[in-house]
Write a protein that holds these residues in place. Structure first.
Motif, PDB file in Angstrom:
ATOM      1  N   CYS A  29      57.697  62.706  14.512  1.00  0.00           N
ATOM      2  CA  CYS A  29      57.375  62.984  15.911  1.00  0.00           C
ATOM      3  C   CYS A  29      56.166  63.913  16.029  1.00  0.00           C
ATOM      4  N   THR A  30      55.261  63.556  16.928  1.00  0.00           N
ATOM      5  CA  THR A  30      54.077  64.392  17.211  1.00  0.00           C
ATOM      6  C   THR A  30      53.890  64.559  18.719  1.00  0.00           C
ATOM      7  N   ILE A  31      54.956  64.415  19.489  1.00  0.00           N
ATOM      8  CA  ILE A  31      54.866  64.368  20.943  1.00  0.00           C
ATOM      9  C   ILE A  31      54.217  65.622  21.545  1.00  0.00           C
ATOM     10  N   CYS A  32      54.412  66.769  20.911  1.00  0.00           N
ATOM     11  CA  CYS A  32      53.813  67.990  21.453  1.00  0.00           C
ATOM     12  C   CYS A  32      52.919  68.683  20.420  1.00  0.00           C
ATOM     13  N   ALA A  33      52.383  67.918  19.474  1.00  0.00           N
ATOM     14  CA  ALA A  33      51.580  68.484  18.387  1.00  0.00           C
ATOM     15  C   ALA A  33      50.407  69.311  18.900  1.00  0.00           C
ATOM     16  N   GLU A  34      49.801  68.890  20.019  1.00  0.00           N
ATOM     17  CA  GLU A  34      48.622  69.600  20.526  1.00  0.00           C
ATOM     18  C   GLU A  34      48.944  71.022  20.969  1.00  0.00           C
ATOM     19  N   PHE A  35      50.227  71.311  21.199  1.00  0.00           N
ATOM     20  CA  PHE A  35      50.628  72.642  21.653  1.00  0.00           C
ATOM     21  C   PHE A  35      51.159  73.519  20.521  1.00  0.00           C
ATOM     22  N   LEU A  36      51.219  72.992  19.304  1.00  0.00           N
ATOM     23  CA  LEU A  36      51.826  73.707  18.182  1.00  0.00           C
ATOM     24  C   LEU A  36      50.730  74.211  17.245  1.00  0.00           C
ATOM     25  N   ALA A  37      50.494  75.508  17.248  1.00  0.00           N
ATOM     26  CA  ALA A  37      49.421  76.073  16.429  1.00  0.00           C
ATOM     27  C   ALA A  37      49.644  75.821  14.944  1.00  0.00           C
ATOM     28  N   GLY A  94      51.361  73.252  13.779  1.00  0.00           N
ATOM     29  CA  GLY A  94      51.602  71.831  13.560  1.00  0.00           C
ATOM     30  C   GLY A  94      53.079  71.482  13.668  1.00  0.00           C
ATOM     31  N   PRO A  95      53.386  70.200  13.841  1.00  0.00           N
ATOM     32  CA  PRO A  95      54.786  69.774  13.947  1.00  0.00           C
ATOM     33  C   PRO A  95      55.493  69.760  12.593  1.00  0.00           C
ATOM     34  N   ARG A  96      56.709  70.261  12.573  1.00  0.00           N
ATOM     35  CA  ARG A  96      57.617  70.110  11.437  1.00  0.00           C
ATOM     36  C   ARG A  96      59.035  70.139  11.985  1.00  0.00           C
ATOM     37  N   PRO A  97      59.517  69.010  12.483  1.00  0.00           N
ATOM     38  CA  PRO A  97      60.849  68.980  13.093  1.00  0.00           C
ATOM     39  C   PRO A  97      61.935  69.388  12.095  1.00  0.00           C
ATOM     40  N   VAL A  98      62.819  70.260  12.557  1.00  0.00           N
ATOM     41  CA  VAL A  98      63.925  70.754  11.723  1.00  0.00           C
ATOM     42  C   VAL A  98      65.234  70.436  12.448  1.00  0.00           C
ATOM     43  N   VAL A  99      66.031  69.553  11.868  1.00  0.00           N
ATOM     44  CA  VAL A  99      67.280  69.124  12.494  1.00  0.00           C
ATOM     45  C   VAL A  99      68.217  68.601  11.411  1.00  0.00           C
ATOM     46  N   TYR A 118      58.658  74.759  15.366  1.00  0.00           N
ATOM     47  CA  TYR A 118      58.307  76.158  15.633  1.00  0.00           C
ATOM     48  C   TYR A 118      57.256  76.203  16.740  1.00  0.00           C
ATOM     49  N   PRO A 119      57.544  76.874  17.860  1.00  0.00           N
ATOM     50  CA  PRO A 119      56.616  76.848  18.992  1.00  0.00           C
ATOM     51  C   PRO A 119      55.454  77.823  18.882  1.00  0.00           C
ATOM     52  N   GLY A 120      55.508  78.736  17.899  1.00  0.00           N
ATOM     53  CA  GLY A 120      54.436  79.707  17.734  1.00  0.00           C
ATOM     54  C   GLY A 120      54.788  81.061  18.331  1.00  0.00           C
ATOM     55  N   LYS A 121      53.910  82.006  18.113  1.00  0.00           N
ATOM     56  CA  LYS A 121      54.133  83.381  18.538  1.00  0.00           C
ATOM     57  C   LYS A 121      53.675  83.615  19.973  1.00  0.00           C
ATOM     58  N   ALA A 122      54.388  84.507  20.658  1.00  0.00           N
ATOM     59  CA  ALA A 122      53.983  85.016  21.961  1.00  0.00           C
ATOM     60  C   ALA A 122      54.129  86.530  21.911  1.00  0.00           C
ATOM     61  N   SER A 123      53.661  87.215  22.918  1.00  0.00           N
ATOM     62  CA  SER A 123      53.817  88.661  22.943  1.00  0.00           C
ATOM     63  C   SER A 123      55.301  89.005  23.041  1.00  0.00           C
TER      64      SER A 123
END
Length: 200
Positions: free
Chosen positions: A21-29, A31-36, A96-101
């Motif tokens: 799956c790469t459905i939201c790859a553009e938003f993942l700093a 990159g996609p690595r689905p964990v399930v 992993y969606p990435g870091k935020a403050s």
């Protein structure tokens, strides 16, 4: 409850589809690595929020301090928790969606509508679902959105025998447990009774 339908397909084929799956790859700093983790026999379903950076690196769900605390709450060993024949591990966001403050970003919203129904359709109907944290509870218990997480967890008996809401087992949960001693006294024994029946 949301997303309980889905196409009837083989577990292996669905795993492969999710893995690519790469459905939201553009938003993942990172990159996609689905964990399930899931199978057609897992009678315990744990729905969390999204993998952290360590889980993204290892590809192992709940492979962090939060996972250690969750296993302690349930009375499960790593071997038991990582047996897909017994336990399904399905986060709200698979990557992993990435870091935020102040912590990680929220789970990507594309993931659950795209995949949860298809995964849950593979699981036994007579299962227990642990909704870990506010994201999972908001999605699967929409009628309780006016309640706080503490109120939902304290009202756990009204959701049984199919659902049990839990706080997220992050380090802050230790402070929360100190303020809410009823969780350890009343909720955890019931949780472990269900775990004993379904998993052990």
């Amino acid at each position: 409850m949301a997303c309980l339908g889905g196409n009837d397909r083989g577990v292996s084929a669905l795993h492969r589809e999710i893995a690519s799956c790469t459905i939201c790859a553009e938003f993942l700093a990172d990159g996609p690595r689905p964990v399930v983790q899931f199978s057609s026999t897992a009678k315990l379903l744990i729905i969390g929020q999204a993998p952290g950076s360590r889980v993204h690196a290892t590809g192992v769900p709940w492979d962090d301090d939060s996972g250690n605390r969750l296993r302690e709450w349930m009375g499960l060993s790593k071997e038991q928790m990582y047996d897909p024949a017994r336990v399904a591990l399905v986060p709200m966001g698979f990557c992993y969606p990435g870091k935020a403050s102040g912590g990680d970003k929220p789970p990507r919203k594309e993931c659950a509508p795209q995949w949860h129904g298809q995964v849950l359709a593979q699981l036994p109907r007579d299962r227990l679902t642990l909704l870990v944290g506010t994201y999972a509870q908001g999605y699967y218990l929409p009628k309780t959105r006016s309640m706080s997480l503490t109120q939902r967890v304290e009202s756990f008996e009204q959701f049984l025998p199919h659902i049990l809401p839990l706080p997220h087992p992050a380090w802050r949960s230790r402070i929360w447990m100190q303020k809410n001693p009823w969780f350890e006294a009343a909720v955890l024994p019931v949780l472990r009774q269900y775990i004993d029946k379904l998993v052990k």
